[in-house]
Design a protein around this motif. Structure first.
Motif, mmCIF file in Angstrom:
data_model
loop_
_atom_site.group_PDB
_atom_site.id
_atom_site.type_symbol
_atom_site.label_atom_id
_atom_site.label_comp_id
_atom_site.label_asym_id
_atom_site.label_seq_id
_atom_site.Cartn_x
_atom_site.Cartn_y
_atom_site.Cartn_z
ATOM 1 N N TYR D 50 42.925 31.955 39.992
ATOM 2 C CA TYR D 50 43.852 30.946 40.518
ATOM 3 C C TYR D 50 43.864 29.742 39.599
ATOM 4 C CZ TYR D 50 44.169 33.330 45.005
ATOM 5 O OH TYR D 50 44.425 34.249 45.997
ATOM 6 N N GLN D 51 45.008 29.111 39.484
ATOM 7 C CA GLN D 51 45.092 27.806 38.844
ATOM 8 C C GLN D 51 45.988 26.933 39.717
ATOM 9 O OE1 GLN D 51 45.904 27.836 34.667
ATOM 10 N NE2 GLN D 51 44.848 25.896 34.436
ATOM 11 N N ASP D 52 45.488 25.746 40.080
ATOM 12 C CA ASP D 52 46.225 24.876 41.010
ATOM 13 C C ASP D 52 46.634 25.651 42.260
ATOM 14 O OD1 ASP D 52 46.061 22.812 39.078
ATOM 15 O OD2 ASP D 52 47.825 23.616 38.065
ATOM 16 N N ASN D 53 45.654 26.428 42.792
ATOM 17 C CA ASN D 53 45.846 27.192 44.033
ATOM 18 C C ASN D 53 46.932 28.267 43.952
ATOM 19 O OD1 ASN D 53 43.922 26.431 45.993
ATOM 20 N ND2 ASN D 53 44.816 24.364 45.901
ATOM 21 N N GLU D 54 47.370 28.601 42.736
ATOM 22 C CA GLU D 54 48.386 29.635 42.588
ATOM 23 C C GLU D 54 47.731 30.874 41.971
ATOM 24 O OE1 GLU D 54 52.478 29.909 40.106
ATOM 25 O OE2 GLU D 54 51.790 27.887 40.663
ATOM 26 N N LEU D 55 47.962 32.045 42.562
ATOM 27 C CA LEU D 55 47.412 33.285 42.025
ATOM 28 C C LEU D 55 48.041 33.587 40.669
ATOM 29 C CD1 LEU D 55 45.692 35.849 42.303
ATOM 30 C CD2 LEU D 55 47.583 36.890 43.550
ATOM 31 N N LYS D 56 47.193 33.739 39.643
ATOM 32 C CA LYS D 56 47.694 33.967 38.290
ATOM 33 C C LYS D 56 47.533 35.423 37.865
ATOM 34 C CE LYS D 56 48.953 29.853 36.866
ATOM 35 N NZ LYS D 56 50.362 29.611 36.578
ATOM 36 N N ARG D 57 46.437 36.048 38.325
ATOM 37 C CA ARG D 57 46.137 37.368 37.805
ATOM 38 C C ARG D 57 45.139 38.061 38.706
ATOM 39 N NH1 ARG D 57 43.406 37.857 32.395
ATOM 40 N NH2 ARG D 57 42.738 35.794 33.068
ATOM 41 N N LYS D 58 45.178 39.385 38.738
ATOM 42 C CA LYS D 58 44.177 40.167 39.461
ATOM 43 C C LYS D 58 43.399 41.007 38.459
ATOM 44 C CE LYS D 58 46.664 40.511 43.825
ATOM 45 N NZ LYS D 58 46.384 41.152 45.135
ATOM 46 N N PHE D 59 42.111 41.047 38.602
ATOM 47 C CA PHE D 59 41.266 41.939 37.822
ATOM 48 C C PHE D 59 40.647 42.958 38.784
ATOM 49 C CE2 PHE D 59 40.422 37.497 36.707
ATOM 50 C CZ PHE D 59 40.851 37.419 35.403
ATOM 51 N N GLY D 60 40.042 44.003 38.249
ATOM 52 C CA GLY D 60 39.117 44.819 39.029
ATOM 53 C C GLY D 60 37.809 44.041 39.035
ATOM 54 N N SER D 61 36.726 44.667 38.587
ATOM 55 C CA SER D 61 35.472 43.920 38.495
ATOM 56 C C SER D 61 35.510 43.070 37.232
ATOM 57 C CB SER D 61 34.280 44.879 38.469
ATOM 58 O OG SER D 61 34.245 45.569 37.261
ATOM 59 N N THR D 62 34.839 41.933 37.276
ATOM 60 C CA THR D 62 34.868 40.972 36.182
ATOM 61 C C THR D 62 33.478 40.418 35.921
ATOM 62 O OG1 THR D 62 37.112 40.316 36.698
ATOM 63 C CG2 THR D 62 35.814 38.757 35.424
ATOM 64 N N PHE D 63 33.092 40.393 34.652
ATOM 65 C CA PHE D 63 31.836 39.771 34.228
ATOM 66 C C PHE D 63 32.169 38.352 33.776
ATOM 67 C CE2 PHE D 63 28.994 38.387 30.935
ATOM 68 C CZ PHE D 63 27.738 38.845 31.293
ATOM 69 N N ILE D 64 31.519 37.350 34.371
ATOM 70 C CA ILE D 64 31.753 35.948 34.004
ATOM 71 C C ILE D 64 30.479 35.393 33.379
ATOM 72 C CG2 ILE D 64 32.363 33.650 34.852
ATOM 73 C CD1 ILE D 64 33.718 35.033 37.230
ATOM 74 N N ARG D 65 30.595 34.813 32.172
ATOM 75 C CA ARG D 65 29.412 34.268 31.496
ATOM 76 C C ARG D 65 28.961 32.977 32.192
ATOM 77 N NH1 ARG D 65 27.278 31.844 26.859
ATOM 78 N NH2 ARG D 65 25.963 33.238 25.646
ATOM 79 N N GLY D 66 27.664 32.890 32.458
ATOM 80 C CA GLY D 66 27.130 31.802 33.275
ATOM 81 C C GLY D 66 27.453 30.414 32.758
ATOM 82 N N ASP D 67 27.461 30.244 31.449
ATOM 83 C CA ASP D 67 27.613 28.874 30.940
ATOM 84 C C ASP D 67 29.032 28.340 31.042
ATOM 85 O OD1 ASP D 67 28.814 30.263 28.863
ATOM 86 O OD2 ASP D 67 28.125 28.834 27.367
#
Lengths: 76, 76, 76, 76, 76, 76, 76
Positions: D50-67
């Motif tokens: 989401y950006q500014d509460n608007e859905l931008k994209r859907k992924f399946g599973s996603t790895f997000i880097r902690g930093d």
């Protein structure tokens, strides 16, 4: 200065001498180098802050966090 | 201050004294230095936030994360 | 608060109390301090996000990554 | 939630539940918390950006880097 | 995906599959995940760089430094 | 230069030679490489600062903190 | 390239070959990969700096600090 010296040796020779420290935020701190450690945390005495070569402020002794430093050079 | 002292010795001597802390975001926190550690995490008491030399806010005791700090100097 | 205390002791005394956390992105999170670790990762309960002193959002419990934090102070 | 818990305990309780993750680049990722580690690297399933509460994209599973993470909170 | 799995397990399952990697500089790299390590350094094959969903460049195999990565997700 | 050499070997061969150092703040420091360590902290002698190929300042010896450096190359 | 290889294996195969390195400051360095280490510090020979696909400068051998690198790919 002979070869194979290490960077911290150079800082050690600058102890009790005047140095100029350039910070990542564009400011310059000038003063007498009193102490440093391996993180390049620095203590200056009679420190003065310059911006664009203009004296902005005087401190007594000042602790500067190493990760804000770009370079350290003798004042003269 | 004798030579060969380490930067944290200087912070130790400032305990219970008034200090000025400059932050990477351009703000200044003034207060009494109560505690610090090797990451330069700091606790101040009677802390006040200044921006452009104007008092913005008063806190009681405040924990400041070390990696946001540029420098620490005695308040006078 | 006696001398020689460490910064994390101060956080420990703030457990279960209301705190204000200032983030590097300019936002403020207020809530009850539930947990912290040496990285200053924080968990708040009944957390609220403020920007320019305006309430923006309410969370339940919130995990805040330590490296985004500038300072933590008691809410009053 | 009792005192003396650690921040990662809170993340552990959020496993298999819906969370909102705020990133340093201003985006928000919502999804089901599947895995995390001490670096706060995160895996979400059924992730949505989401950006500014608007859905931008859907992924399946996603790895997000902690930093890149500011905070993680339950979606409700 | 069962609980208690770790984030790197998820990357391991994505080996030899198409992934999308979002970088901190706003670009996107798509390709086949060949290798990764604990720093999240990544090697892709048949890599393509996108910006604003437009193909900008094609590489053969590409080494991406972990600290420039925001997230990694399956391409579909 | 034979294969399997390590990056610091290259710096070692540049000792006592003229080098150009590019900094993250867009400035260039030229001088004689005197010392370095594994953090890529550097000491130059007869250092000169350039910006946009214009000489801005001369130092004697200068200590440069490694994390501000982009690249180091022989001056000719 | 078989599965289970590690990212540094890929760099190792690129030794003595032409590579393109993209830096966080938007510049590109092209040259022959001579050496690297676990920090992804890199030495190139016959290095050339490009910006917006325009040749800006030629170096001899160049040491590039790892934390300024986004990605490394074969030159063709």
């Amino acid at each position: 200065m002979e070869s194979n010296s290490r960077p911290l040796d150079t800082l050690n020779k600058a102890r009790d001498k005047k140095v100029i420290i350039e910070l990542k935020n564009g400011k310059q701190i000038r003063g007498t180098l009193i102490a440093f450690d391996i993180h390049i945390n620095i203590v200056l005495e009679d420190a003065e802050e310059y911006q664009d070569n203009e004296l902005k402020r005087k401190f007594g002794s000042t602790f500067i966090r190493g990760d804000t430093i770009i370079l350290i050079s003798p004042s003269e």
